[in-house]
Design a protein around this motif. Sequence first.
Motif, PDB file in Angstrom:
ATOM      1  N   GLU A 377      39.788  33.041  36.239  1.00  0.00           N
ATOM      2  CA  GLU A 377      39.641  32.043  37.296  1.00  0.00           C
ATOM      3  C   GLU A 377      40.981  31.324  37.396  1.00  0.00           C
ATOM      4  N   ALA A 378      41.841  31.841  38.261  1.00  0.00           N
ATOM      5  CA  ALA A 378      43.201  31.323  38.348  1.00  0.00           C
ATOM      6  C   ALA A 378      43.576  31.067  39.795  1.00  0.00           C
ATOM      7  N   THR A 379      44.404  30.054  39.996  1.00  0.00           N
ATOM      8  CA  THR A 379      44.888  29.724  41.331  1.00  0.00           C
ATOM      9  C   THR A 379      46.258  30.364  41.542  1.00  0.00           C
ATOM     10  N   ILE A 380      46.390  31.079  42.657  1.00  0.00           N
ATOM     11  CA  ILE A 380      47.639  31.745  42.995  1.00  0.00           C
ATOM     12  C   ILE A 380      48.289  31.010  44.161  1.00  0.00           C
ATOM     13  N   CYS A 412      42.770  42.215  35.654  1.00  0.00           N
ATOM     14  CA  CYS A 412      43.637  41.040  35.797  1.00  0.00           C
ATOM     15  C   CYS A 412      43.840  40.447  34.401  1.00  0.00           C
ATOM     16  N   ASP A 413      45.043  40.554  33.882  1.00  0.00           N
ATOM     17  CA  ASP A 413      45.330  40.116  32.513  1.00  0.00           C
ATOM     18  C   ASP A 413      46.377  39.021  32.504  1.00  0.00           C
ATOM     19  N   ARG A 414      46.077  37.938  31.783  1.00  0.00           N
ATOM     20  CA  ARG A 414      47.051  36.859  31.650  1.00  0.00           C
ATOM     21  C   ARG A 414      48.152  37.260  30.672  1.00  0.00           C
ATOM     22  N   GLU A 415      49.398  37.059  31.084  1.00  0.00           N
ATOM     23  CA  GLU A 415      50.553  37.313  30.223  1.00  0.00           C
ATOM     24  C   GLU A 415      51.483  36.117  30.353  1.00  0.00           C
ATOM     25  N   LYS A 416      51.350  35.164  29.387  1.00  0.00           N
ATOM     26  CA  LYS A 416      52.091  33.897  29.402  1.00  0.00           C
ATOM     27  C   LYS A 416      51.745  33.127  30.683  1.00  0.00           C
ATOM     28  N   GLU A 417      52.745  32.904  31.547  1.00  0.00           N
ATOM     29  CA  GLU A 417      52.495  32.098  32.746  1.00  0.00           C
ATOM     30  C   GLU A 417      52.227  32.974  33.967  1.00  0.00           C
ATOM     31  N   LYS A 418      51.945  34.254  33.740  1.00  0.00           N
ATOM     32  CA  LYS A 418      51.703  35.167  34.850  1.00  0.00           C
ATOM     33  C   LYS A 418      50.401  35.926  34.639  1.00  0.00           C
ATOM     34  N   VAL A 419      49.884  36.448  35.737  1.00  0.00           N
ATOM     35  CA  VAL A 419      48.723  37.320  35.643  1.00  0.00           C
ATOM     36  C   VAL A 419      49.153  38.702  36.138  1.00  0.00           C
ATOM     37  N   GLY A 483      45.684  60.700  36.394  1.00  0.00           N
ATOM     38  CA  GLY A 483      45.482  59.469  37.133  1.00  0.00           C
ATOM     39  C   GLY A 483      46.711  58.596  37.166  1.00  0.00           C
ATOM     40  N   SER A 484      46.571  57.428  37.816  1.00  0.00           N
ATOM     41  CA  SER A 484      47.704  56.515  38.000  1.00  0.00           C
ATOM     42  C   SER A 484      47.263  55.073  37.790  1.00  0.00           C
ATOM     43  N   VAL A 485      48.220  54.248  37.369  1.00  0.00           N
ATOM     44  CA  VAL A 485      48.004  52.805  37.259  1.00  0.00           C
ATOM     45  C   VAL A 485      49.151  52.104  37.990  1.00  0.00           C
ATOM     46  N   PHE A 486      48.811  51.364  39.044  1.00  0.00           N
ATOM     47  CA  PHE A 486      49.784  50.548  39.765  1.00  0.00           C
ATOM     48  C   PHE A 486      49.551  49.096  39.369  1.00  0.00           C
ATOM     49  N   SER A 487      50.638  48.370  39.100  1.00  0.00           N
ATOM     50  CA  SER A 487      50.470  46.985  38.649  1.00  0.00           C
ATOM     51  C   SER A 487      51.590  46.090  39.169  1.00  0.00           C
ATOM     52  N   PHE A 488      51.292  44.794  39.254  1.00  0.00           N
ATOM     53  CA  PHE A 488      52.295  43.798  39.614  1.00  0.00           C
ATOM     54  C   PHE A 488      51.887  42.470  38.990  1.00  0.00           C
ATOM     55  N   GLU A 489      52.831  41.548  38.916  1.00  0.00           N
ATOM     56  CA  GLU A 489      52.572  40.250  38.290  1.00  0.00           C
ATOM     57  C   GLU A 489      52.790  39.125  39.289  1.00  0.00           C
ATOM     58  N   LEU A 490      51.990  38.054  39.139  1.00  0.00           N
ATOM     59  CA  LEU A 490      52.140  36.861  39.961  1.00  0.00           C
ATOM     60  C   LEU A 490      52.004  35.622  39.074  1.00  0.00           C
ATOM     61  N   PRO A 491      52.762  34.574  39.335  1.00  0.00           N
ATOM     62  CA  PRO A 491      52.564  33.321  38.587  1.00  0.00           C
ATOM     63  C   PRO A 491      51.235  32.689  38.985  1.00  0.00           C
ATOM     64  N   PHE A 492      50.590  31.990  38.065  1.00  0.00           N
ATOM     65  CA  PHE A 492      49.279  31.426  38.371  1.00  0.00           C
ATOM     66  C   PHE A 492      49.085  30.085  37.661  1.00  0.00           C
ATOM     67  N   GLU A 493      48.070  29.370  38.139  1.00  0.00           N
ATOM     68  CA  GLU A 493      47.649  28.129  37.505  1.00  0.00           C
ATOM     69  C   GLU A 493      46.246  28.367  36.949  1.00  0.00           C
ATOM     70  N   PRO A 494      46.073  28.349  35.623  1.00  0.00           N
ATOM     71  CA  PRO A 494      44.758  28.643  35.056  1.00  0.00           C
ATOM     72  C   PRO A 494      43.725  27.591  35.423  1.00  0.00           C
ATOM     73  N   VAL A 495      42.510  28.088  35.732  1.00  0.00           N
ATOM     74  CA  VAL A 495      41.385  27.184  35.973  1.00  0.00           C
ATOM     75  C   VAL A 495      40.467  27.247  34.773  1.00  0.00           C
ATOM     76  N   ALA A 496      39.900  28.393  34.553  1.00  0.00           N
ATOM     77  CA  ALA A 496      39.093  28.637  33.344  1.00  0.00           C
ATOM     78  C   ALA A 496      38.990  30.140  33.206  1.00  0.00           C
ATOM     79  N   PHE A 497      39.474  30.679  32.085  1.00  0.00           N
ATOM     80  CA  PHE A 497      39.504  32.126  31.922  1.00  0.00           C
ATOM     81  C   PHE A 497      38.117  32.657  31.559  1.00  0.00           C
TER      82      PHE A 497
END
Length: 504
Positions: A377-380, A412-419, A483-497
Motif C-alpha cells: 500500500e504505497a503512494t506513487i 511489487c517489492d520494496r527496495e529501500k526507498e523504491k518499489v 519465459g521473461s521478467v520485465f521490471s522497473f522501479e519507482l520512488p514511493f511513500e509507504p502507507v502500510a505494507f
Amino acid sequence: MNSVNELKDSVLQKEELIAAMQLVEERTATLKAIIDGSDDAIISKNLQGIVTSWNPSAERIFGYSAAEMIGEPILKLIPADRVDEESDILNRMRAGERVNHFETKRLTKNGDLIDVSLTISPVKNATGQIIGISKIARNITFLKQAEEKSAILNAIIESTDDAIISKDLNSIITSWNISAERIFGYTAEEMIGQSILKLIPTDRHQEETMILSQLKKGERVDHFETKRMTKHGVLIDVSLTISPVKDKAGNIIGLSKIARDITDRKLDEQHKNDFVAIVSHELKTPLTSIRSYIQLALTKVKKQQDGFTEDVLTRANAQTQKMGMMINDFLNLSRLEEGKMSLNTSRFLLSDLVNEVIGEARLFAPSHVIACQRCPEATIQGDREKLGQVMNNLLSNAVKYSNPGTAINIYCDREKEKVKISFADQGMGISTEDQQHLFERFYRVADGHAKNVSGFGIGLYLVAEILKLHGSEIRVHSEPGKGSVFSFELPFEPVAFSAVDASV
C-alpha cells in the motif's frame, strides 16, 4: 753529420707512416662499426656481380649468413623476372653513375618476396678506375604495405557518401573529403585550418565541448543525431560517429568524424508521425462513441439476462479497449517524436492502479491466469495514465508471447526507498541478441514463433521512453523457452505494507 740527418729523416718518415697506418685502421674500424650497426643491408660486389662483403643487417633482411653469400652471385637475391635490372645497374655503374632509391623486389632465403629501396654507388681505386659496386638495401615492405592500406583507405574516404572529417584537439579541421563538400557546401580549401564551429549552429556550440570531453577520455560517440549548418545557411539533420585518433604511444592527437546527412529520413519520419497523429485522432473520437454504445447495450442486456448477447458485447468491448490502447500508443509515439510528451503528475495508490490494469487485462485475455502476488500500500508520484499505459503494454506483451492457460504474475517489492514492479510470464522467452534491441522503435523479434504475433514494435519503445521521463528504466531478464521478467522501479511513500492479492 749527413748520416745523422738521414737517420733522423728515416725515423720521421717511419713515424709518419705509423701514424698514417693508425689513422687508416681507426677509419676502417669506424667504417666497419657503421656498416655493422646499420639497419640497412650494406653489400659490396665486383663488376661480375659476385658478392664480396655482407653486413649483419643483410643477414637479417635476406636470411643468408655472410659465409653463405660471399663469393656467390648477387643474382641469388634477384627474382627471375627482374634479372635484367642487374645488367642495367652494372652498365650505369660502369658509366660512373650512382643509383638513388631504386624501388624493386628481392628474394629472401625463405623464398619470400620483399620490397627494397636500393642506393648503389661505384667503388673506385686510387686512379679512379671502377673496381666494384657498393649497394645499400633498405627493407620497405612494411612501408609499401602501409602505403597500400593508405591508398585503399583514401579510396574509401573519397568514394563514401558520408562526410569524413578529421580535426585536432582544438577543433581545427585537418582533413575534408569530397562528400563533406557535397553535404556542407564548403571546399577543402575553405575548411581545412578552420574551426569545426563554423558548421555548428550557435545554440548547439555546447555539443562540441561535450563531444571533446567525452573523446579526450578515449570514449567513442556513436550515431549522435543533431543539426548542422551548410555554407548556404541551411540547417540539416546529421548523424555523427566520432572517434579519437591516437599516436603509437596511445596519446589522443585528434578526432575523426563521420557525418551522415539524415535530413530526408527525418522528413519521412515527420510525415509518418503527422499521418499517424492525424489518423489516430480521427479514429479516437468514433471509437469512444462505439465503446459508449457497447457499454450502454451491455447494461441493458445484463438486465434482460441474455447470456449470449452479453458475451458478444463483452468481447466487443474488450476489442475496442485494445484498439483504444493501440491508438494511445500511436498518439504518444507522435508526441515523443515531436518532443511534446509531458507528464501530468499526481499522487495515487500503486495497488489501485495495478488492480485496475489487471481488471482490464482480464477482459481481453480471459484465457490467461493474471494475478498480483504482492503489492505494498504505497503512494506513487507520477503520471497515472502513462504509468497505466506502461503496465498495460507489459501485460499485453506477456499475453501475446505466452500460451493460453499459463500464468502472468505481477510482483511489487520494496527496495529501500523504491518499489520494484515486475511482470513475469511463462512464454517463449527472448534471446540475448534480441534483448539488446528490444526497446528500439519498431523493433520486432525475428524468432519464428514470434512472426505470427501481431504488433508494430512500438509498445516496449514507449514503455522505455515513458519510464525515462519518470527517471526510471525498464529491465528484462529472459531465456528462450523459459519465459521473461520485465521490471522497473519507482520512488514511493509507504502507507502500510501488506500483501494485497489482486486476483480476487
